[in-house]
Each structure stands twice: as structure tokens, then as C-alpha cells.
Design a protein around this motif. Structure first.
Motif, PDB file in Angstrom:
ATOM      1  N   SER A  60       0.818  -1.217   0.000  1.00 44.68           N
ATOM      2  CA  SER A  60       0.000   0.000   0.000  1.00 44.68           C
ATOM      3  C   SER A  60       0.850   1.264   0.000  1.00 44.68           C
ATOM      4  CB  SER A  60      -0.926  -0.002   1.220  1.00 44.68           C
ATOM      5  OG  SER A  60      -0.168  -0.199   2.398  1.00 44.68           O
ATOM      6  N   SER A  61       2.137   1.120   0.296  1.00 43.73           N
ATOM      7  CA  SER A  61       3.040   2.280   0.273  1.00 43.73           C
ATOM      8  C   SER A  61       4.475   1.795   0.312  1.00 43.73           C
ATOM      9  CB  SER A  61       2.797   3.200   1.483  1.00 43.73           C
ATOM     10  OG  SER A  61       3.201   2.552   2.679  1.00 43.73           O
ATOM     11  N   CYS A  62       5.384   2.731  -0.003  1.00 42.05           N
ATOM     12  CA  CYS A  62       6.810   2.438   0.142  1.00 42.05           C
ATOM     13  C   CYS A  62       7.159   2.326   1.625  1.00 42.05           C
ATOM     14  CB  CYS A  62       7.622   3.557  -0.508  1.00 42.05           C
ATOM     15  SG  CYS A  62       9.399   3.373  -0.358  1.00 42.05           S
ATOM     16  N   THR A  63       6.535   3.174   2.426  1.00 38.60           N
ATOM     17  CA  THR A  63       6.777   3.131   3.867  1.00 38.60           C
ATOM     18  C   THR A  63       6.461   1.737   4.404  1.00 38.60           C
ATOM     19  OG1 THR A  63       6.042   5.430   3.916  1.00 38.60           O
ATOM     20  CG2 THR A  63       6.271   4.339   6.034  1.00 38.60           C
ATOM     21  N   GLY A  64       5.339   1.155   3.971  1.00 40.57           N
ATOM     22  CA  GLY A  64       4.961  -0.190   4.391  1.00 40.57           C
ATOM     23  C   GLY A  64       5.954  -1.238   3.916  1.00 40.57           C
ATOM     24  N   ASN A  87      16.754  13.502   3.699  1.00 43.81           N
ATOM     25  CA  ASN A  87      15.765  12.492   3.329  1.00 43.81           C
ATOM     26  C   ASN A  87      14.366  12.926   3.688  1.00 43.81           C
ATOM     27  OD1 ASN A  87      16.445  10.004   1.995  1.00 43.81           O
ATOM     28  ND2 ASN A  87      17.917   9.663   3.626  1.00 43.81           N
ATOM     29  N   TRP A  88      13.415  12.286   3.046  1.00 40.11           N
ATOM     30  CA  TRP A  88      12.023  12.451   3.448  1.00 40.11           C
ATOM     31  C   TRP A  88      11.803  11.553   4.669  1.00 40.11           C
ATOM     32  CZ3 TRP A  88       8.333  15.203   4.357  1.00 40.11           C
ATOM     33  CH2 TRP A  88       6.994  14.782   4.423  1.00 40.11           C
ATOM     34  N   ILE A  89      10.919  11.963   5.551  1.00 38.24           N
ATOM     35  CA  ILE A  89      10.664  11.254   6.818  1.00 38.24           C
ATOM     36  C   ILE A  89      10.264   9.790   6.592  1.00 38.24           C
ATOM     37  CG2 ILE A  89       8.258  12.070   6.871  1.00 38.24           C
ATOM     38  CD1 ILE A  89      10.241  11.843  10.071  1.00 38.24           C
ATOM     39  N   ALA A  90       9.675   9.488   5.425  1.00 42.60           N
ATOM     40  CA  ALA A  90       9.188   8.131   5.155  1.00 42.60           C
ATOM     41  C   ALA A  90      10.307   7.094   5.222  1.00 42.60           C
ATOM     42  CB  ALA A  90       8.524   8.074   3.781  1.00 42.60           C
ATOM     43  N   SER A  91      11.547   7.499   4.934  1.00 36.71           N
ATOM     44  CA  SER A  91      12.652   6.544   4.990  1.00 36.71           C
ATOM     45  C   SER A  91      13.033   6.240   6.434  1.00 36.71           C
ATOM     46  CB  SER A  91      13.878   7.097   4.249  1.00 36.71           C
ATOM     47  OG  SER A  91      13.547   7.433   2.919  1.00 36.71           O
ATOM     48  N   ALA A  92      12.838   7.206   7.316  1.00 36.74           N
ATOM     49  CA  ALA A  92      13.244   7.045   8.721  1.00 36.74           C
ATOM     50  C   ALA A  92      12.109   6.520   9.601  1.00 36.74           C
ATOM     51  CB  ALA A  92      13.741   8.379   9.274  1.00 36.74           C
ATOM     52  N   ALA A 132      20.302   2.842   1.706  1.00 34.65           N
ATOM     53  CA  ALA A 132      20.719   3.693   0.585  1.00 34.65           C
ATOM     54  C   ALA A 132      19.469   4.303  -0.033  1.00 34.65           C
ATOM     55  CB  ALA A 132      21.458   2.857  -0.453  1.00 34.65           C
ATOM     56  N   VAL A 133      19.348   5.613   0.035  1.00 34.42           N
ATOM     57  CA  VAL A 133      18.205   6.295  -0.585  1.00 34.42           C
ATOM     58  C   VAL A 133      18.743   7.076  -1.787  1.00 34.42           C
ATOM     59  CG1 VAL A 133      16.216   7.788  -0.225  1.00 34.42           C
ATOM     60  CG2 VAL A 133      17.226   6.571   1.738  1.00 34.42           C
ATOM     61  N   HIS A 134      18.194   6.775  -2.953  1.00 32.73           N
ATOM     62  CA  HIS A 134      18.675   7.422  -4.188  1.00 32.73           C
ATOM     63  C   HIS A 134      17.894   8.710  -4.388  1.00 32.73           C
ATOM     64  CE1 HIS A 134      20.782   3.682  -4.793  1.00 32.73           C
ATOM     65  NE2 HIS A 134      19.638   3.004  -4.800  1.00 32.73           N
ATOM     66  N   GLU A 158      17.807  -0.709  -0.132  1.00 33.25           N
ATOM     67  CA  GLU A 158      17.600   0.458  -1.001  1.00 33.25           C
ATOM     68  C   GLU A 158      16.184   1.001  -0.926  1.00 33.25           C
ATOM     69  OE1 GLU A 158      19.278  -1.836  -4.579  1.00 33.25           O
ATOM     70  OE2 GLU A 158      19.577   0.275  -5.124  1.00 33.25           O
ATOM     71  N   ASP A 159      16.093   2.291  -0.631  1.00 37.48           N
ATOM     72  CA  ASP A 159      14.835   3.000  -0.823  1.00 37.48           C
ATOM     73  C   ASP A 159      14.934   3.655  -2.197  1.00 37.48           C
ATOM     74  OD1 ASP A 159      12.751   4.769  -0.972  1.00 37.48           O
ATOM     75  OD2 ASP A 159      12.924   5.482   1.101  1.00 37.48           O
ATOM     76  N   ALA A 160      14.297   3.001  -3.173  1.00 37.88           N
ATOM     77  CA  ALA A 160      14.395   3.456  -4.566  1.00 37.88           C
ATOM     78  C   ALA A 160      13.108   4.161  -5.000  1.00 37.88           C
ATOM     79  CB  ALA A 160      14.706   2.281  -5.474  1.00 37.88           C
ATOM     80  N   ALA A 161      12.373   4.704  -4.023  1.00 35.61           N
ATOM     81  CA  ALA A 161      11.099   5.378  -4.306  1.00 35.61           C
ATOM     82  C   ALA A 161      11.248   6.481  -5.346  1.00 35.61           C
ATOM     83  CB  ALA A 161      10.525   5.965  -3.015  1.00 35.61           C
ATOM     84  N   GLU A 162      12.416   7.126  -5.360  1.00 34.46           N
ATOM     85  CA  GLU A 162      12.614   8.265  -6.262  1.00 34.46           C
ATOM     86  C   GLU A 162      13.465   7.874  -7.462  1.00 34.46           C
ATOM     87  OE1 GLU A 162      14.138  11.429  -3.779  1.00 34.46           O
ATOM     88  OE2 GLU A 162      12.504  11.198  -2.349  1.00 34.46           O
ATOM     89  N   PHE A 182       9.881   0.656  -3.327  1.00 37.85           N
ATOM     90  CA  PHE A 182       9.439   1.677  -4.291  1.00 37.85           C
ATOM     91  C   PHE A 182       8.130   2.298  -3.823  1.00 37.85           C
ATOM     92  CE2 PHE A 182      12.270  -0.981  -6.662  1.00 37.85           C
ATOM     93  CZ  PHE A 182      12.897  -0.116  -7.545  1.00 37.85           C
ATOM     94  N   SER A 183       7.862   3.506  -4.327  1.00 30.07           N
ATOM     95  CA  SER A 183       6.605   4.189  -4.027  1.00 30.07           C
ATOM     96  C   SER A 183       5.860   4.501  -5.320  1.00 30.07           C
ATOM     97  CB  SER A 183       6.875   5.504  -3.292  1.00 30.07           C
ATOM     98  OG  SER A 183       5.667   6.244  -3.165  1.00 30.07           O
ATOM     99  N   PHE A 184       4.541   4.348  -5.269  1.00 30.42           N
ATOM    100  CA  PHE A 184       3.687   4.733  -6.397  1.00 30.42           C
ATOM    101  C   PHE A 184       2.703   5.813  -5.970  1.00 30.42           C
ATOM    102  CE2 PHE A 184       4.601   0.081  -6.885  1.00 30.42           C
ATOM    103  CZ  PHE A 184       5.658   0.251  -7.772  1.00 30.42           C
ATOM    104  N   THR A 187       2.818  11.526  -6.797  1.00 28.83           N
ATOM    105  CA  THR A 187       3.890  12.400  -7.282  1.00 28.83           C
ATOM    106  C   THR A 187       5.012  11.628  -7.968  1.00 28.83           C
ATOM    107  OG1 THR A 187       5.005  12.208  -5.151  1.00 28.83           O
ATOM    108  CG2 THR A 187       3.568  14.131  -5.466  1.00 28.83           C
ATOM    109  N   LYS A 188       4.972  10.302  -7.899  1.00 27.06           N
ATOM    110  CA  LYS A 188       6.121   9.527  -8.367  1.00 27.06           C
ATOM    111  C   LYS A 188       6.013   9.210  -9.869  1.00 27.06           C
ATOM    112  CE  LYS A 188       8.041   9.791  -4.391  1.00 27.06           C
ATOM    113  NZ  LYS A 188       7.729   9.125  -3.162  1.00 27.06           N
ATOM    114  N   THR A 189       7.119   8.766 -10.452  1.00 27.47           N
ATOM    115  CA  THR A 189       7.181   8.544 -11.914  1.00 27.47           C
ATOM    116  C   THR A 189       6.148   7.516 -12.367  1.00 27.47           C
ATOM    117  OG1 THR A 189       9.512   9.118 -11.915  1.00 27.47           O
ATOM    118  CG2 THR A 189       8.724   7.846 -13.805  1.00 27.47           C
ATOM    119  N   GLU A 194      -1.828   5.785  -4.383  1.00 27.74           N
ATOM    120  CA  GLU A 194      -0.952   5.411  -3.283  1.00 27.74           C
ATOM    121  C   GLU A 194      -0.515   3.991  -3.589  1.00 27.74           C
ATOM    122  OE1 GLU A 194       0.147   7.157  -0.747  1.00 27.74           O
ATOM    123  OE2 GLU A 194      -1.313   8.779  -0.429  1.00 27.74           O
ATOM    124  N   GLY A 195       0.676   3.617  -3.147  1.00 27.92           N
ATOM    125  CA  GLY A 195       1.110   2.239  -3.378  1.00 27.92           C
ATOM    126  C   GLY A 195       2.605   2.111  -3.282  1.00 27.92           C
ATOM    127  N   GLY A 196       3.066   0.866  -3.252  1.00 31.52           N
ATOM    128  CA  GLY A 196       4.505   0.613  -3.151  1.00 31.52           C
ATOM    129  C   GLY A 196       4.840  -0.788  -3.612  1.00 31.52           C
TER     130      GLY A 196
END
Ligand code: PLP
Length: 373
Positions: A60-64, A87-92, A132-134, A158-162, A182-184, A187-189, A194-196
Motif C-alpha cells: 500500500s506504500s513504500c513506507t509499508g 531524506n524524506w521522513i518516510a525513509s526514517a 541507501a536512498v537514491h 535500497e529506498d528506490a522510491a525516487e 518503491f513508491s507509487f 507524485t512519483k514517476t 498510493e502504493g509501493g
């Protein structure tokens, strides 16, 4: 008569075509009962194929995805996870949810990603992972990170959300660590609203996350309604997966357009003294999720000035991530000087799929005017 504002330029906006609408409508009308996982299975298969990994779980999300992956690695109270301060808070957040402590390391001034030279000093007996967050599509120095992790027996994740579309020596971002997330988000590519996605080549880790993702019910459990452990509920719905599956049919187009927008900015801003953009060193492809400008100190240009100028021109540009260690809930680490300094003279530029050259020219002209002052 009041002077009318120039038309709004959005920051991000998904590219949704008739294909996405068709698949989502099909999922909504028919994707129930025996077919309730059809689009989820297709989306996961297409994503695995794109990335070149063996296992994928839609979430349901990259955070999840990060939360479950870290839980499956056994990260818990008292443990530490190393990541960049920028970083964005979602990684931490998932680290904190598990009762572990995020350890913030400074970034490199060129890549805005974690500085490998500073990682070994941050390793303690409690270190359980290097995240590793890209950032913005820029790649971490994965060769160095994997070598450090290997030498200390610490997994690199790897947090490859971006970083959909980013490649490092021919390997896709998210496919190099013990697992990738990954995050969907809209705002993402690639988006599903919402999703991951959780991805890995580690079969045992995949089984653990699969069990966790299903409220702790393992695949082999013959009893109904019988959880083997306390798990999570971070699943993606079939309707969302239908959007994602359609986006995967268009993946090259979605990435290609992001890169085209980035190159358009970069090629025109290259001649302006005092401004830098996302790097794209040799052997690296930048997926260019977020074209970003960083102004040299000597220009005197500030984030506040940038925000006000873009807002005045009806352009939705956004600030560079604040250092996480400057937030109240974490220990302050001003010694992370690049992470604390760069955001004060940087800005994310609009980069949505359907934006026009004329809109990009408006953004570029504003930057030119600011530098001319
Ligand atoms: C967007 C983003 C996330 C969060 O993704 P969600 O799907 O909203 O949980 C995590 N990490 C990074 C680097 C992101 O950019």
C-alpha cells in the motif's frame, strides 16, 4: 482591471491515459472473487521483469514495504540503521516504528546522497542495516556501500522510491541491495495513487515478508484464519494494481519523458554560472524523478527568495528536503554540514509528464532573472 496571473505550472501530476482508465474500470467491474488478484499478479510480474529481480510484493506504500522489509531482517528495539541526513521522513519512520534508531550521516555535495567516507565511523555493534536512498533519482555510490556492508556483515537496503529509471553500471536502482522498496504515490514517476513495492532476490527474505504482509499467515499454513505471527496489513488493492500494470506498459515512455524534461533544464541552465543540477556521472543513468537546482553560495540566492519568486509567478516549485536531524523528534546533528547547508539554497523544479517546453522556458527565465540581479 487587475493584472491576471500567468497560468499555473504544476509541480507534479501523473500521466493517466485511456489504458490506465480501461484497466482500472475492468478491475472495478470484474476483478473480484477468483479474479481479485489478477492485476496484482500482473503488476508484480511486470515490475520484476522491468527491474530484473526474482521476487516482488505490491504494497500500500513504500513506507509499508520498508517497514516489513526491515522487520523481516530482524531490526528491532535498540538497533541502529544508517541513512543520509537529507531524506524524506518516510525513509526514517519505519526505523522508528520498529523501536530502532536512525543514525544520520552527511551527504556528498555532488550527489546529495549518503557520503560513503562517513559511514564506517557511524557503524556500531548495534548497526543492523545501511539504507541507501537514491535522492531525486541520483544514485548512491552502491559499489562503496556494498563493500562497506560486506566488510562489516551489515545488509545494504535500497529506498528506490525516487529512482525508477535510474541505473548504476547497468543495474537498476532497487535491485542491488538485500531488498529494495518503491513508491507509487501520485507524485512519483509510476503511480497507483498510493502504493509501493517490495523487491528482493533473497528467497528466504521474500517468504518472510510475504508472511508478514498477509497478517502473519504463512503460505504453507493449512489451517484457515491461522496467523503464525503478528504481521502487517500493507496490501495493494487490485484496482490500484490495474493502474500500476497499465503504467508498466508505458514505463519506457514515463521514464523517457522525465529524463527529457531534466535534460531540457540541464542543457539550458548549464551556461548559467552558479547553478548546479542533479548529476549524471558516466556509467549512471539518472531516472530524473525530481530535477533540482542548487545555487552556489556566492550567488546569494536563498530558498526563501526562490519560494517567493516562483509563487509570485504561479509556479509550484518545492523546497529541498530539510535535514531529518533538524526535526524535533530526532537528535540534532548540525555537523552534517552539507545536509544542513544545501537546502537553504536549493529548489525542486516542476517536472510533470505533460508539461510543455514553454512552461519549462518560463521556469528557466525566472532562474536567469534571479542570477542576473
Ligand atoms: C515518496 C517516498 C517515500 C514514501 O513513499 P510512500 O509510498 O508515500 O510511503 C519513501 N521514500 C522516499 C525516498 C520517497 O521519495
Amino acid at each position: 482591471m487587475a493584472v491576471s496571473k500567468p497560468p499555473r505550472i504544476l509541480y507534479t501530476k501523473p500521466s493517466i491515459t485511456a489504458l490506465e482508465a480501461e484497466y482500472a474500470a475492468d478491475a472495478a467491474a470484474n476483478g473480484w472473487g477468483e479474479r481479485c488478484y489478477d492485476y496484482i499478479n500482473r503488476f508484480e510480474a511486470a515490475f520484476k521483469d522491468h527491474l530484473g529481480v526474482s521476487h516482488a510484493i505490491a504494497t500500500s506504500s513504500c513506507t509499508g514495504a520498508l517497514h516489513m522489509g526491515m522487520a523481516a531482517l530482524g531490526i528491532g528495539p535498540g538497533d541502529e540503521v544508517i541513512l543520509a541526513d537529507t531524506n524524506w521522513i518516510a525513509s526514517a519512520a519505519p526505523i522508528a516504528h520498529l523501536g530502532a534508531r536512525p543514525v544520520f550521516v552527511d551527504i556528498r555535495p555532488d550527489s546529495w546522497c549518503i557520503d560513503p567516507d562517513l559511514i564506517e565511523d557511524a557503524i556500531t555493534p548495534r548497526t543492523r542495516a545501511i539504507l541507501a536512498v537514491h535522492l531525486y533519482g541520483n544514485l548512491c555510490d552502491m559499489e562503496r556501500l556494498l563493500a562497506i556492508g560486506g566488510a562489516h556483515g551489515i545488509p545494504v537496503i535500497e529506498d528506490a522510491a525516487e529512482a525508477i529509471g535510474s541505473e548504476y553500471f547497468g543495474k537498476r536502482a532497487g535491485s542491488m541491495g538485500r531488498f529494495g522498496a518503491f513508491s507509487f504515490h501520485g507524485t512519483k514517476t509510476v503511480t497507483t495513487g498510493e502504493g509501493g513495492m517490495f523487491v528482493t532476490d533473497d528467497a528466504a527474505l521474500y517468504e518472510r515478508v510475504l508472511t508478514l504482509s498477509n497478517h502473519g499467515r504463512s503460505r504453507g499454513q493449512p489451517k484457515q484464519f491461522w496467523p503464525d505471527m503478528v504481521g502487517f496489513k500493507y496490501k495493494m488493492s487490485n484496482v490500484q494494481a490495474a493502474l500500476g500494470y497499465a503504467q508498466m506498459q508505458r514505463i519506457e515512455q514515463l521514464i523517457g519523458r522525465k529524463r527529457q524534461i531534466f535534460h531540457y533544464y540541464r542543457d539550458r541552465l548549464r551556461d548559467f554560472p552558479g547553478v548546479r543540477m542533479n548529476p549524471e556521472p558516466s556509467n549512471v543513468v539518472n531516472g530524473a524523478w525530481m530535477p533540482t537546482v542548487v545555487f552556489d553560495k556566492e550567488t546569494g540566492i536563498t530558498r526563501e527568495q526562490l519560494s517567493a519568486t516562483f509563487a509570485g509567478e504561479n509556479i509550484d516549485a518545492r523546497v529541498f528536503f530539510h535535514p531529518l536531524s533538524s526535526l524535533e523528534m530526532f537528535d540534532s546533528v548540525p555537523a552534517n554540514r552539507h545536509a544542513w547547508d544545501i537546502p537553504a539554497r536549493a529548489m525542486n523544479l516542476p517536472s510533470y509528464h505533460d508539461m510543455t517546453d514553454h512552461e519549462q522556458d518560463r521556469v528557466i527565465a525566472i532562474i536567469g532573472r534571479l542570477l542576473d540581479k
